[in-house]
Design a protein around this motif. Structure first.
Motif, PDB file in Angstrom:
ATOM      1  N   LEU A  24      -4.223  24.246   0.750  1.00 22.72           N
ATOM      2  CA  LEU A  24      -4.720  23.062   0.062  1.00 22.72           C
ATOM      3  C   LEU A  24      -3.572  22.152  -0.372  1.00 22.72           C
ATOM      4  N   SER A  25      -2.491  22.742  -0.845  1.00 19.76           N
ATOM      5  CA  SER A  25      -1.344  21.961  -1.316  1.00 19.76           C
ATOM      6  C   SER A  25      -0.733  21.135  -0.191  1.00 19.76           C
ATOM      7  N   PHE A  26      -0.659  21.715   1.003  1.00 25.88           N
ATOM      8  CA  PHE A  26      -0.091  20.992   2.144  1.00 25.88           C
ATOM      9  C   PHE A  26      -0.963  19.806   2.512  1.00 25.88           C
ATOM     10  N   ARG A  27      -2.270  20.024   2.575  1.00 28.63           N
ATOM     11  CA  ARG A  27      -3.171  18.935   2.965  1.00 28.63           C
ATOM     12  C   ARG A  27      -3.220  17.842   1.905  1.00 28.63           C
ATOM     13  N   ALA A  28      -3.126  18.226   0.626  1.00 26.78           N
ATOM     14  CA  ALA A  28      -3.097  17.224  -0.444  1.00 26.78           C
ATOM     15  C   ALA A  28      -1.819  16.391  -0.352  1.00 26.78           C
ATOM     16  N   ALA A  29      -0.698  17.046  -0.071  1.00 25.69           N
ATOM     17  CA  ALA A  29       0.571  16.323   0.068  1.00 25.69           C
ATOM     18  C   ALA A  29       0.526  15.357   1.247  1.00 25.69           C
ATOM     19  N   MET A  30      -0.019  15.817   2.363  1.00 26.82           N
ATOM     20  CA  MET A  30      -0.141  14.955   3.531  1.00 26.82           C
ATOM     21  C   MET A  30      -1.079  13.777   3.259  1.00 26.82           C
ATOM     22  N   ALA A  31      -2.133  14.030   2.490  1.00 23.08           N
ATOM     23  CA  ALA A  31      -3.095  12.975   2.174  1.00 23.08           C
ATOM     24  C   ALA A  31      -2.460  11.886   1.328  1.00 23.08           C
ATOM     25  N   VAL A  32      -1.670  12.267   0.325  1.00 28.04           N
ATOM     26  CA  VAL A  32      -1.051  11.265  -0.548  1.00 28.04           C
ATOM     27  C   VAL A  32       0.018  10.469   0.204  1.00 28.04           C
ATOM     28  N   ILE A  33       0.760  11.128   1.068  1.00 28.74           N
ATOM     29  CA  ILE A  33       1.768  10.421   1.868  1.00 28.74           C
ATOM     30  C   ILE A  33       1.087   9.433   2.814  1.00 28.74           C
ATOM     31  N   CYS A  34       0.035   9.892   3.457  1.00 26.99           N
ATOM     32  CA  CYS A  34      -0.697   9.044   4.407  1.00 26.99           C
ATOM     33  C   CYS A  34      -1.299   7.830   3.702  1.00 26.99           C
ATOM     34  N   SER A  35      -1.905   8.051   2.540  1.00 25.45           N
ATOM     35  CA  SER A  35      -2.543   6.944   1.823  1.00 25.45           C
ATOM     36  C   SER A  35      -1.509   5.931   1.332  1.00 25.45           C
ATOM     37  N   LEU A  36      -0.355   6.416   0.886  1.00 25.95           N
ATOM     38  CA  LEU A  36       0.718   5.511   0.469  1.00 25.95           C
ATOM     39  C   LEU A  36       1.215   4.663   1.631  1.00 25.95           C
ATOM     40  N   LEU A  37       1.380   5.278   2.783  1.00 25.20           N
ATOM     41  CA  LEU A  37       1.837   4.541   3.963  1.00 25.20           C
ATOM     42  C   LEU A  37       0.820   3.491   4.397  1.00 25.20           C
ATOM     43  N   ILE A  38      -0.453   3.875   4.409  1.00 25.95           N
ATOM     44  CA  ILE A  38      -1.494   2.934   4.832  1.00 25.95           C
ATOM     45  C   ILE A  38      -1.577   1.752   3.869  1.00 25.95           C
ATOM     46  N   SER A  39      -1.578   2.046   2.563  1.00 23.13           N
ATOM     47  CA  SER A  39      -1.748   0.982   1.576  1.00 23.13           C
ATOM     48  C   SER A  39      -0.546   0.044   1.521  1.00 23.13           C
ATOM     49  N   THR A  40       0.652   0.563   1.707  1.00 19.92           N
ATOM     50  CA  THR A  40       1.830  -0.301   1.633  1.00 19.92           C
ATOM     51  C   THR A  40       2.120  -1.017   2.950  1.00 19.92           C
ATOM     52  N   ILE A  41       1.971  -0.328   4.070  1.00 19.70           N
ATOM     53  CA  ILE A  41       2.286  -0.934   5.372  1.00 19.70           C
ATOM     54  C   ILE A  41       1.154  -1.843   5.850  1.00 19.70           C
ATOM     55  N   PHE A  42      -0.064  -1.311   5.863  1.00 18.08           N
ATOM     56  CA  PHE A  42      -1.184  -2.110   6.362  1.00 18.08           C
ATOM     57  C   PHE A  42      -1.773  -3.017   5.282  1.00 18.08           C
ATOM     58  N   GLY A  43      -1.418  -2.736   4.008  1.00 19.46           N
ATOM     59  CA  GLY A  43      -1.905  -3.583   2.927  1.00 19.46           C
ATOM     60  C   GLY A  43      -1.491  -5.023   3.119  1.00 19.46           C
ATOM     61  N   LYS A  44      -0.249  -5.245   3.544  1.00 12.55           N
ATOM     62  CA  LYS A  44       0.249  -6.602   3.770  1.00 12.55           C
ATOM     63  C   LYS A  44      -0.557  -7.307   4.844  1.00 12.55           C
ATOM     64  N   ARG A  45      -0.900  -6.586   5.899  1.00 14.51           N
ATOM     65  CA  ARG A  45      -1.683  -7.185   6.985  1.00 14.51           C
ATOM     66  C   ARG A  45      -3.085  -7.550   6.510  1.00 14.51           C
ATOM     67  N   ILE A  46      -3.659  -6.695   5.679  1.00 17.16           N
ATOM     68  CA  ILE A  46      -4.994  -6.984   5.151  1.00 17.16           C
ATOM     69  C   ILE A  46      -4.952  -8.205   4.240  1.00 17.16           C
ATOM     70  N   ILE A  47      -3.906  -8.302   3.430  1.00 20.49           N
ATOM     71  CA  ILE A  47      -3.755  -9.469   2.548  1.00 20.49           C
ATOM     72  C   ILE A  47      -3.625 -10.750   3.372  1.00 20.49           C
ATOM     73  N   ASP A  48      -2.815 -10.699   4.426  1.00 15.03           N
ATOM     74  CA  ASP A  48      -2.666 -11.872   5.298  1.00 15.03           C
ATOM     75  C   ASP A  48      -3.990 -12.247   5.953  1.00 15.03           C
ATOM     76  N   PHE A  49      -4.768 -11.232   6.345  1.00 12.06           N
ATOM     77  CA  PHE A  49      -6.081 -11.490   6.946  1.00 12.06           C
ATOM     78  C   PHE A  49      -7.012 -12.157   5.932  1.00 12.06           C
ATOM     79  N   LEU A  50      -7.022 -11.646   4.707  1.00 14.34           N
ATOM     80  CA  LEU A  50      -7.863 -12.235   3.662  1.00 14.34           C
ATOM     81  C   LEU A  50      -7.442 -13.673   3.375  1.00 14.34           C
ATOM     82  N   ARG A  51      -6.139 -13.927   3.415  1.00 11.53           N
ATOM     83  CA  ARG A  51      -5.649 -15.283   3.164  1.00 11.53           C
ATOM     84  C   ARG A  51      -6.089 -16.220   4.296  1.00 11.53           C
ATOM     85  N   ARG A  52      -6.028 -15.733   5.536  1.00  8.69           N
ATOM     86  CA  ARG A  52      -6.462 -16.575   6.663  1.00  8.69           C
ATOM     87  C   ARG A  52      -7.953 -16.878   6.595  1.00  8.69           C
TER      88      ARG A  52
END
Length: 407
Positions: A24-52
């Motif tokens: 469980l600890s491994f999957r929780a760690a992977m989940a938090v890393i994955c969510s941080l990457l998605i929100s920070t990397i793809f977050g900018k693209r989503i913001i740009d899309f919303l602005r357009r």
């Protein structure tokens, strides 16, 4: 999905490294890393899309400092939080776990209500958004689904105390030690022998009162879901306040889920053991990562607002997790920021109506409600308000954790 894939590979092919997904600890760690990457990397693209798409915030003139500068800032940023939560959960969680299923439904359900509300505000140019009665109807509907599932589903159980009746686990049969039972028992904070069975509320109705415990349990869940989601919605008024406060709350709920779902920790802390609820740790890790990642763009000056798409979803998820780990009676402490924001609005409106009826002129308790606007009116910069609210939130979080042992 990856959990089930690697479980299959481990079972049939002894695939190297696949056993890690059983932890469980491994999957929780992977989940938090994955969510941080998605929100920070793809977050900018989503913001740009919303602005357009010109999904900009329409700001009402409330006389607040720096308010006009926020006009046009992209909103509906709650989409970032939702996607950054759902993707890691679908990848790393056990998707046949009833608690994970209920939270997935909660996320999509509340996200849809918030999305409709924001859509009406932005594209229909209606500042009021979705009518309040429809919003409440959606919250009540979710409360019914969650309450009925937690009450009737056979996998939502608790496990009797391994040391119940003063008998050590070593001296008990394996069957007795592993017995699970359906129960409406929850936890009362700061109280010795701190368990409350909701069914006892209607014990006066006769010996079969437990058969009708759902008449008490489901309305309580409805109230909790509605109150917390509205509290989160009201808290989302200045940059970073709702996301940061929610991240603190969610991390504490993650600790509760971890210890309540582990028979060793729950026995050591002498708390209720809830089978299968530990899987929520993966969901909570993803959700916490999504909130922290969203703060990358939401701290002052905000590049995006979460809108009702995010705030209603956040409140709904927190409420459901609290009910799942049977810590819903701790919400007034743990979610003290939400409670203060809610109460400030209720008190302000009630006092205004009362004084208007009595004196012919409405009077106010606060300079403005919700509470954070009161401090803005007093001249505090919103960054200072947010930081101090976070500090209070951390203090409340520590108090909440302490309830595990202080009774």
């Amino acid at each position: 999905m990856l959990y089930h894939l690697f479980e299959y590979l481990s079972k049939h092919y002894e695939f190297p490294g696949s056993g890690l997904f059983q932890f469980l600890s491994f999957r929780a760690a992977m989940a938090v890393i994955c969510s941080l990457l998605i929100s920070t990397i793809f977050g900018k693209r989503i913001i740009d899309f919303l602005r357009r798409q010109q999904v900009g915030e329409t700001v009402r003139d409330l006389g607040l400092q720096g308010q006009n500068e926020k006009a046009g800032t992209p909103t509906m940023g709650g989409i970032i939080i939702i996607l950054s939560t759902l993707v890691p959960v679908l990848l790393f969680a056990k998707l046949n776990n009833i608690y994970v299923i209920v939270l997935l439904i909660t996320t999509v359900w509340m996200g849809a209500i918030g999305f409709v509300d924001d859509y009406i505000k932005i594209f229909k140019k209606d500042k009021e958004g979705l009518k309040g009665r429809f919003k409440v109807l959606g919250q009540v509907g979710l409360g019914i689904i969650v309450g009925a599932t937690f009450y009737f589903h056979p996998e939502v159980t608790i496990k009797e105390d391994p040391k119940a009746d003063g008998v050590e686990m070593v001296g008990r049969s394996a069957e007795a030690a592993s017995k699970e039972e359906k129960s409406t028992v929850t936890t009362i904070p700061f109280v010795k022998n701190n368990e409350l069975d909701y069914s006892r509320i209607i014990a006066w109705t006769g010996e079969h009162y437990k058969d009708y415990a759902w008449l008490i349990f489901i309305p309580i869940v409805i109230f909790i879901v509605t109150a917390v989601s509205n509290g989160a919605n009201l808290t989302d008024g200045i940059d970073g306040l709702a996301a940061g406060s929610s991240a603190i709350i969610v991390i504490v709920l993650g600790i509760f889920a971890w210890v309540s779902g582990n028979i060793i920790f729950s026995d050591y802390l002498n708390i209720m053991y809830i089978p299968r609820v530990g899987e929520l740790s993966v969901y909570i890790a993803a959700f916490a990562g999504a909130l922290v990642g969203f703060l990358w763009y939401n701290t002052y000056p905000a590049q995006v607002f979460m809108g009702d798409t995010g705030s209603l979803t956040i409140g709904g998820i927190i409420a459901v997790i609290a009910v799942a780990v049977r810590k819903e009676l701790l919400i007034p402490v743990l979610c003290g920021i939400f409670l203060a924001e809610n109460l400030s609005v209720v008190l302000q409106v009630s006092y205004f109506k009362y004084t208007k009826k009595k004196y012919g002129e409405g009077r106010r308790i606060f300079l403005m409600s919700p509470l954070h606007h009161h401090y803005q009116k007093k001249g505090y910069h919103e960054s200072k308000i947010v930081t101090r609210f976070w500090i209070i939130g951390i203090m409340l979080a520590v108090i909440s954790i302490v309830t595990l042992k202080v009774r």
